[in-house]
Design a protein around this motif. Structure first.
Motif, PDB file in Angstrom:
ATOM      1  N   ALA A   1      18.330 166.340  37.121  1.00  0.00           N
ATOM      2  CA  ALA A   1      17.706 167.079  36.027  1.00  0.00           C
ATOM      3  C   ALA A   1      18.782 167.833  35.261  1.00  0.00           C
ATOM      4  O   ALA A   1      19.761 168.312  35.844  1.00  0.00           O
ATOM      5  N   LEU A   2      18.606 167.925  33.949  1.00  0.00           N
ATOM      6  CA  LEU A   2      19.579 168.554  33.066  1.00  0.00           C
ATOM      7  C   LEU A   2      19.089 169.928  32.627  1.00  0.00           C
ATOM      8  O   LEU A   2      17.928 170.076  32.219  1.00  0.00           O
ATOM      9  N   GLY A   3      19.972 170.901  32.698  1.00  0.00           N
ATOM     10  CA  GLY A   3      19.679 172.208  32.142  1.00  0.00           C
ATOM     11  C   GLY A   3      20.346 172.375  30.790  1.00  0.00           C
ATOM     12  O   GLY A   3      21.472 171.928  30.579  1.00  0.00           O
TER      13      GLY A   3
ATOM     14  N   HIS B   1       6.393 177.684  32.448  1.00  0.00           N
ATOM     15  CA  HIS B   1       6.325 176.856  31.241  1.00  0.00           C
ATOM     16  C   HIS B   1       6.591 175.379  31.533  1.00  0.00           C
ATOM     17  O   HIS B   1       7.234 175.032  32.521  1.00  0.00           O
ATOM     18  N   TYR B   2       6.064 174.539  30.673  1.00  0.00           N
ATOM     19  CA  TYR B   2       6.284 173.091  30.714  1.00  0.00           C
ATOM     20  C   TYR B   2       7.688 172.776  30.193  1.00  0.00           C
ATOM     21  O   TYR B   2       8.338 173.599  29.535  1.00  0.00           O
ATOM     22  N   GLU B   3       8.125 171.545  30.422  1.00  0.00           N
ATOM     23  CA  GLU B   3       9.358 171.033  29.821  1.00  0.00           C
ATOM     24  C   GLU B   3       9.179 169.535  29.595  1.00  0.00           C
ATOM     25  O   GLU B   3       9.311 168.741  30.533  1.00  0.00           O
ATOM     26  N   CYS B   4       8.876 169.150  28.379  1.00  0.00           N
ATOM     27  CA  CYS B   4       8.718 167.740  28.030  1.00  0.00           C
ATOM     28  C   CYS B   4      10.098 167.086  27.996  1.00  0.00           C
ATOM     29  O   CYS B   4      10.982 167.528  27.254  1.00  0.00           O
ATOM     30  N   GLU B   5      10.280 166.017  28.796  1.00  0.00           N
ATOM     31  CA  GLU B   5      11.597 165.403  28.908  1.00  0.00           C
ATOM     32  C   GLU B   5      11.495 163.874  28.952  1.00  0.00           C
ATOM     33  O   GLU B   5      10.592 163.325  29.584  1.00  0.00           O
TER      34      GLU B   5
ATOM     35  N   ILE C   1      17.020 160.088  35.713  1.00  0.00           N
ATOM     36  CA  ILE C   1      17.704 161.189  35.025  1.00  0.00           C
ATOM     37  C   ILE C   1      16.718 161.841  34.069  1.00  0.00           C
ATOM     38  O   ILE C   1      16.221 161.190  33.141  1.00  0.00           O
ATOM     39  N   LEU C   2      16.408 163.115  34.310  1.00  0.00           N
ATOM     40  CA  LEU C   2      15.580 163.897  33.392  1.00  0.00           C
ATOM     41  C   LEU C   2      16.519 164.572  32.398  1.00  0.00           C
ATOM     42  O   LEU C   2      17.384 165.344  32.798  1.00  0.00           O
ATOM     43  N   THR C   3      16.339 164.295  31.121  1.00  0.00           N
ATOM     44  CA  THR C   3      17.387 164.572  30.136  1.00  0.00           C
ATOM     45  C   THR C   3      17.269 165.914  29.414  1.00  0.00           C
ATOM     46  O   THR C   3      17.999 166.181  28.469  1.00  0.00           O
TER      47      THR C   3
END
Length: 254
Positions: free
Chosen positions: A49-51, A96-100, A213-215
Motif C-alpha cells: 500500500a502507498l502512502g 475515512h475511505y480511500e479510493c485506490e 499494489i494499492l496505489t
C-alpha cells in the motif's frame, strides 16, 4: 475481460458480467448480483500500500510530497469483497475511505526496468483502504492498527484484464457516501506512477503472481459512520459497494 470470485450455495465460483445487475457463474447459471456473496477478485499474496502518492492528498494532510515511495504491507485479514461490511472501532473519532486503483501482478518480476513494467501486470481492480486518522503515529509510518484491521480493505468487484485498460494512468476515481459524491480525482495525478512503483519494488524484492499494489488515494476524504454506504468507483475498472458497521453489531453473537 472481467472476472470475479463469488460464493453461491457454499461453493466458490468464478463469475463474469451478464448484464445490468446480473452475473454468470462458471457453471453457466445467471444470477442477480445480490444472490451471491462476493470475495475479493484475487487472493492477495503480498499486498503493498502507498502512502501520500497523490500530491493533492499530501497537501490536504499538510505534508510535503515524498521523494520516494512510502510503502507498507497489508495482511490477508484486511481484505473483504464487494457489498461487504467494514467495522468502525467504537473509539474511532475519524475513519475515512480511500479510493485506490489496485494493480495485480501476473508474473514473477525482479529488477524490472520501467519500460517493461506493464508486462508484469495481470490486471486491475478497485480498493477502498479505510484509515482511522486518530490511530496514526504519523502519515509516513502508518501503524498496524491503521491499515491491518480486519475488514478494513474492500477489494473488487472485478479483476479487469490489463489489456482492457489501455491507459491506467488516466482514469477518474470517485467516492460516494450515501449517494453524495465526496471525492473525485485522476490516476494521472499520482506522484509515482504504476511503472515507477513496479520498478522500485522489484529492485529490492521479487514480485510474484497474485501480489497487489494499492496505489494511493487523491484528496477529498470524509468521516464515515455505521450505517453509511460507501461507493468507490474507478473509470473502466468497476464500482465497489461497501457499508460501515459498528463493532457491537458486527460481533454480535448469533
Amino acid at each position: 475481460m472481467k472476472t470475479a470470485r463469488v460464493v453461491f450455495n457454499g461453493a466458490v465460483h468464478t463469475a463474469t458480467p451478464a448484464g445490468v445487475g446480473l452475473i454468470r457463474l462458471d457453471t453457466g447459471r445467471v444470477l442477480e448480483e445480490r444472490d451471491v456473496s462476493w470475495l475479493p477478485p484475487v487472493e492477495p499474496r503480498t499486498a503493498f500500500a502507498l502512502g501520500l502518492n497523490y500530491a493533492d492528498h499530501a497537501k490536504e494532510l499538510a505534508f510535503k510530497a515524498p521523494e520516494e515511495p512510502l510503502v507498507f504491507l497489508k495482511g490477508p485479514n484486511t481484505f473483504v469483497g464487494h457489498r461487504a461490511q467494514t467495522v468502525r472501532p467504537a473509539d474511532a473519532a475519524y475513519m475515512h475511505y480511500e479510493c485506490e486503483l489496485a494493480v495485480v501482478i501476473g508474473k514473477t518480476a525482479h529488477n524490472v526496468p520501467r519500460a517493461a513494467a506493464y508486462d508484469c501486470v495481470r490486471g486491475y481492480t478497485v480498493a477502498n483502504d479505510y484509515a482511522i486518522r486518530d490511530y496514526l503515529e504519523n502519515y509516513y509510518r502508518p501503524n498496524l492498527r491503521v491499515k491491518n484491521r480486519d475488514t478494513c480493505t474492500p477489494l473488487g468487484p472485478w479483476l479487469v484484464d490489463r489489456d482492457d485498460v489501455p491507459d491506467p494512468m488516466n482514469l477518474t476515481l470517485r467516492t460516494f457516501v450515501n449517494g453524495n459524491e465526496t471525492q473525485r480525482g485522476s490516476t494521472r495525478d499520482m506522484i509515482f506512477d504504476i511503472a515507477s512503483l513496479i520498478e522500485y519494488l522489484s529492485s529490492f524484492m521479487t514480485l510474484s503472481p497474485g501480489d497487489v499494489i494499492l496505489t494511493g488515494t487523491p484528496e477529498g476524504l470524509a468521516d464515515t459512520k455505521p450505517g453509511d454506504e460507501i461507493v468507490t468507483e474507478i473509470e473502466g475498472v468497476g464500482r465497489l459497494v461497501n457499508s460501515i458497521v459498528s463493532e457491537t453489531d458486527y460481533y454480535r453473537a448469533g
